[in-house]
Scaffold this active site. Structure first.
Site, PDB file in Angstrom:
ATOM      1  N   HIS A 184       0.816  -1.206   0.000  1.00 28.26           N
ATOM      2  CA  HIS A 184       0.000   0.000   0.000  1.00 28.26           C
ATOM      3  C   HIS A 184       0.854   1.263   0.000  1.00 28.26           C
ATOM      4  O   HIS A 184       2.030   1.226   0.290  1.00 28.26           O
ATOM      5  CB  HIS A 184      -0.960   0.016   1.201  1.00 28.26           C
ATOM      6  CG  HIS A 184      -0.278   0.082   2.530  1.00 28.26           C
ATOM      7  ND1 HIS A 184       0.027  -1.026   3.273  1.00 28.26           N
ATOM      8  CD2 HIS A 184       0.146   1.146   3.259  1.00 28.26           C
ATOM      9  CE1 HIS A 184       0.611  -0.659   4.401  1.00 28.26           C
ATOM     10  NE2 HIS A 184       0.700   0.658   4.417  1.00 28.26           N
ATOM     11  N   ARG A 222      -1.750  10.941   4.469  1.00 24.37           N
ATOM     12  CA  ARG A 222      -2.381  11.491   5.667  1.00 24.37           C
ATOM     13  C   ARG A 222      -3.542  12.378   5.231  1.00 24.37           C
ATOM     14  O   ARG A 222      -3.404  13.158   4.283  1.00 24.37           O
ATOM     15  CB  ARG A 222      -1.374  12.297   6.470  1.00 24.37           C
ATOM     16  CG  ARG A 222      -0.343  11.446   7.148  1.00 24.37           C
ATOM     17  CD  ARG A 222       0.628  12.292   7.984  1.00 24.37           C
ATOM     18  NE  ARG A 222       1.565  11.443   8.661  1.00 24.37           N
ATOM     19  CZ  ARG A 222       2.704  11.009   8.124  1.00 24.37           C
ATOM     20  NH1 ARG A 222       3.037  11.367   6.905  1.00 24.37           N
ATOM     21  NH2 ARG A 222       3.507  10.219   8.802  1.00 24.37           N
ATOM     22  N   GLU A 270      -3.779   3.527   1.748  1.00 24.69           N
ATOM     23  CA  GLU A 270      -4.009   3.702   3.186  1.00 24.69           C
ATOM     24  C   GLU A 270      -4.199   5.187   3.451  1.00 24.69           C
ATOM     25  O   GLU A 270      -3.342   6.000   3.120  1.00 24.69           O
ATOM     26  CB  GLU A 270      -2.820   3.188   3.998  1.00 24.69           C
ATOM     27  CG  GLU A 270      -2.935   3.480   5.486  1.00 24.69           C
ATOM     28  CD  GLU A 270      -1.641   3.220   6.238  1.00 24.69           C
ATOM     29  OE1 GLU A 270      -1.383   3.970   7.208  1.00 24.69           O
ATOM     30  OE2 GLU A 270      -0.889   2.299   5.865  1.00 24.69           O
ATOM     31  N   ASN A 299      -5.016  11.434  11.762  1.00 30.55           N
ATOM     32  CA  ASN A 299      -4.605  11.781  13.119  1.00 30.55           C
ATOM     33  C   ASN A 299      -5.766  12.538  13.752  1.00 30.55           C
ATOM     34  O   ASN A 299      -6.153  13.602  13.264  1.00 30.55           O
ATOM     35  CB  ASN A 299      -3.323  12.620  13.090  1.00 30.55           C
ATOM     36  CG  ASN A 299      -2.149  11.793  12.597  1.00 30.55           C
ATOM     37  OD1 ASN A 299      -1.779  10.815  13.204  1.00 30.55           O
ATOM     38  ND2 ASN A 299      -1.589  12.173  11.465  1.00 30.55           N
ATOM     39  N   HIS A 313       2.623  11.969  -6.574  1.00 26.23           N
ATOM     40  CA  HIS A 313       1.232  11.615  -6.846  1.00 26.23           C
ATOM     41  C   HIS A 313       1.028  10.108  -6.744  1.00 26.23           C
ATOM     42  O   HIS A 313       1.975   9.344  -6.722  1.00 26.23           O
ATOM     43  CB  HIS A 313       0.820  12.080  -8.252  1.00 26.23           C
ATOM     44  CG  HIS A 313       1.598  11.435  -9.354  1.00 26.23           C
ATOM     45  ND1 HIS A 313       2.766  11.977  -9.855  1.00 26.23           N
ATOM     46  CD2 HIS A 313       1.398  10.281 -10.057  1.00 26.23           C
ATOM     47  CE1 HIS A 313       3.228  11.194 -10.808  1.00 26.23           C
ATOM     48  NE2 HIS A 313       2.415  10.150 -10.953  1.00 26.23           N
ATOM     49  N   GLU A 323      -2.722  11.133 -10.690  1.00 24.95           N
ATOM     50  CA  GLU A 323      -2.583  10.981 -12.135  1.00 24.95           C
ATOM     51  C   GLU A 323      -3.631   9.976 -12.593  1.00 24.95           C
ATOM     52  O   GLU A 323      -3.884   8.972 -11.917  1.00 24.95           O
ATOM     53  CB  GLU A 323      -1.180  10.469 -12.473  1.00 24.95           C
ATOM     54  CG  GLU A 323      -0.932  10.289 -13.949  1.00 24.95           C
ATOM     55  CD  GLU A 323       0.479   9.819 -14.260  1.00 24.95           C
ATOM     56  OE1 GLU A 323       0.812   9.765 -15.450  1.00 24.95           O
ATOM     57  OE2 GLU A 323       1.244   9.508 -13.322  1.00 24.95           O
TER      58      GLU A 323
END
Length: 177
Positions: free
Chosen positions: A25, A29, A92, A96, A119, A165
């Site tokens: 993966h 964030r 993923e 936070n 990207h 992209e």
């Protein structure tokens, strides 16, 4: 003889020690998981395979995949966790806790100075249809397919400003040298 990869300065022959290694993966964030999940599930058709919460460290992980029709995913949570960590090409999203309520909070998108991360990329079956779909969903474009020196390549932004992209593989056979 099967293709073993292009050879360039710095390329080394893999050893048996890395046999079975695979990219599972890529992590981004996100400020607000509700907005990010709405974007990736609605616009790119991804599904959340597993959410993992880490209360002591105040963050959550959301693992998303774009499944093929008929692909079987375990219902049992433990089995699905193992399945998730044995896949390739997952996204993923890491949240936070509390960032969603901070008005001035933003993550670096990797394309502003200083540049770093660039990207992620999705391949689509019909680039023109994808471009129309993005327009219909008010997706922010960085570059449309007919703009710039590289034609038939789209760049859009997600809700956190990360670049995505978008390509149609069969339009790229003559790309590069």
């Amino acid at each position: 003889m099967s293709f073993k990869g292009e050879q360039h300065p710095g390329v080394q022959t893999p050893t048996a020690d890395s046999q079975g290694f695979r990219l599972n993966h890529t992590m981004l964030r996100v400020k607000d998981p509700e907005k990010a999940l709405a974007f990736y599930t609605r616009v790119f058709g991804m599904r959340v395979m597993r959410r993992l919460d880490f209360e002591e460290m105040s963050f959550s992980l959301y693992f998303l995949a774009r499944l093929d029709d008929g692909e079987q995913v375990p219902e049992d949570q433990g089995e699905r966790t193992v399945w998730t960590f044995s896949q390739t090409g997952l996204l993923e999203l890491t949240h936070n806790w509390g960032t969603e309520s901070q008005d001035d909070f933003a993550y670096h998108d990797g394309n502003a100075q200083p540049q770093g991360f660039g990207h992620i990329c999705f391949s689509v079956p019909d680039l023109d249809a994808a471009e129309a779909w993005f327009d219909a969903n008010d997706v922010t474009f960085v570059k449309r397919s007919d703009q710039g020196k590289m034609k038939d390549v789209i760049f859009v932004k997600d809700v956190d400003g990360y670049w995505i992209e978008v390509i149609q593989a069969d339009l790229l056979s003559a790309l590069g040298d």
